[in-house]
Design an enzyme around this catalytic site. Structure first.
Site, PDB file in Angstrom:
ATOM      1  CB  SER A  70      -0.546   0.048   1.070  1.00 12.56           C
ATOM      2  OG  SER A  70      -1.348   1.173   1.658  1.00 12.56           O
ATOM      3  CE1 TYR A  81      -3.884  -2.954   5.139  1.00 11.43           C
ATOM      4  CE2 TYR A  81      -3.383  -0.620   4.942  1.00 11.43           C
ATOM      5  CZ  TYR A  81      -3.667  -1.915   4.596  1.00 11.43           C
ATOM      6  OH  TYR A  81      -3.703  -2.121   3.084  1.00 11.43           O
ATOM      7  CE  LYS A 110      -1.209  -4.655   3.111  1.00 15.48           C
ATOM      8  NZ  LYS A 110      -1.599  -5.973   2.510  1.00 15.48           N
TER       9      LYS A 110
END
Ligand code: NAD
Ligand code: UD1
Length: 329
Positions: A124, A148, A152
């Site tokens: 992302s 989150y 990544k």
């Protein structure tokens, strides 16, 4: 090629399956349906008129994953499966680290063991943090402010280290900007759980009458009209980006931004939606959302040069297809 698609019943994965099948590849989906619906598998079949094999499994489960690799000879894997809600990750950090990190480790171990040497990973733009725009793949990453984003950045690192130790294991890390829209058939699209956090599904739900009005988070950013700027990309362009990343994967680890390279403000996106779809959307300006950055857009020259890929669909197609999906739900 025969491709394992984890999270293939989800939003981006389902569109990628369509792109893969239409390009003549075979697809096996592994998804535990924790954030998706079984019907999506049939919709993929309906759009492509091709068959797919579906396993309802958790890709953290080493035994199930081993069975899968024993049953099929995969040429590559696209790993979409994971949890993705930023706010939820702050309240459930352990669930996020466990699901997103363990799945990446279990799958990359299986790939190395079974000599499946092509691995495409969903990363992302969040890993860039608040860097200068446009974001370039060579930039130093900024530590994410939420679990989150950390998952990544950590998954990227894990895959890079694995590829270093196993030179046959080739990895493509794709950093998505803001995926929106739906397949033009309107059969597959995004199903956010509860009230959407992201802008486009919020707009389509106001248009549908499910929500009252859009709240625009801040109009005092240093941008064209004071509202936040993002690089929105049509989900089918993103899907096609996976196809070329897979087909052109060379040995080593490669990182690519998948965006359009164009920044669009909240009000620009909203106005385009209203104009193209001929619908009025009520909105109000409210305070900034904590954790938001003012501007995010991609430098897309690397994907263009190395993969000969650029996004083809513009904002008009994005807002048209997003609404076409929502209104038919
Ligand atoms: P999604 O939630 O629609 O799809 C993810 C799918 O993975 C779901 O079908 C879910 O059931 C499945 N899944 C989750 N954990 C699993 C597990 N342990 N085993 C098996 N299946 C599991 O999300 P999406 O928007 O399609 O995102 C796909 C990937 O792209 C995610 O990794 C996400 O973090 C990443 N990403 C998404 C965006 C975005 O804006 N949508 C942006 C950047 C990166
Ligand atoms: C979010 C995620 C990011 C993820 C990205 C792509 C957060 C903090 N970040 O980012 O990790 O990679 O999605 O999926 O959630 N907006 C409104 N009103 C709304 C919703 C959004 O004004 O109701 C504004 C936001 O302030 C922002 C823009 O719209 O300026 C886009 O927001 P959103 O769709 O949530 O995406 P990101 O903030 O880029």
């Amino acid at each position: 090629m025969n491709i394992l698609v984890t999270g293939g019943a989800g939003y981006i994965g389902s569109h990628a399956c369509v792109a893969l099948l239409e390009a003549g590849h075979d697809v096996v989906i592994a998804d535990n349906l924790s954030n998706s619906r079984r019907e999506t598998i049939d919709k993929i079949r309906e759009i492509t008129k091709k068959d797919i094999i579906f396993y309802e499994i958790d890709v953290k489960d080493t035994n199930k994953v081993e069975q899968l690799f024993n049953n099929h000879n995969f040429d590559g894997i696209i790993h979409f499966a994971g949890f993705k809600a930023v706010g939820e990750s702050v309240n459930k950090p352990l669930e996020y680290y466990y699901n997103n990190i363990v799945s990446t480790i279990v799958l990359s171990k299986a790939c190395i063991k079974y000599k499946v040497n092509k691995f495409i990973f969903s990363s992302s733009a969040t890993v860039y943090g608040d860097n200068e725009v446009p974001f370039v793949e060579t930039m130093d990453l900024m530590p994410a402010t939420n679990p989150y984003g950390q998952t990544k950045a950590m998954s990227e690192k894990i895959l890079m280290d694995a590829a270093k130790a196993h030179p046959d294991f080739s990895v493509s890390i794709l950093r998505y900007f803001n995926p929106v829209g739906a397949h033009e058939s309107g059969l597959i699209g995004e199903f956010p759980k509860g009230i959407p956090n992201n802008l486009m599904p919020y707009i389509t739900q106001v248009a549908k009458g499910k929500l009252n009005k859009l709240q625009v988070f801040g109009n005092d950013y240093p941008t064209i009209d004071g509202t936040g700027v993002r690089d929105y990309i049509h989900v089918m362009d993103l899907a096609e980006g996976h196809l070329v990343a897979l087909e052109k994967l060379r040995p080593g680890v490669h990182v690519y931004n998948l965006g359009t390279g164009q920044g669009t403000s909240v009000l620009q996106l909203l106005n385009t939606f209203m104009e193209v779809n001929d619908i009025d959307i009520a909105y109000e300006i409210v305070a900034r959302r904590p954790g938001d950055i003012p501007i995010s857009y991609a430098d897309v020259s690397k994907a263009k040069k190395e993969l000969a890929w650029t996004a083809k669909r513009g904002l008009k197609e994005m807002v048209r297809d997003a609404w076409n999906f929502e209104k038919n739900l």
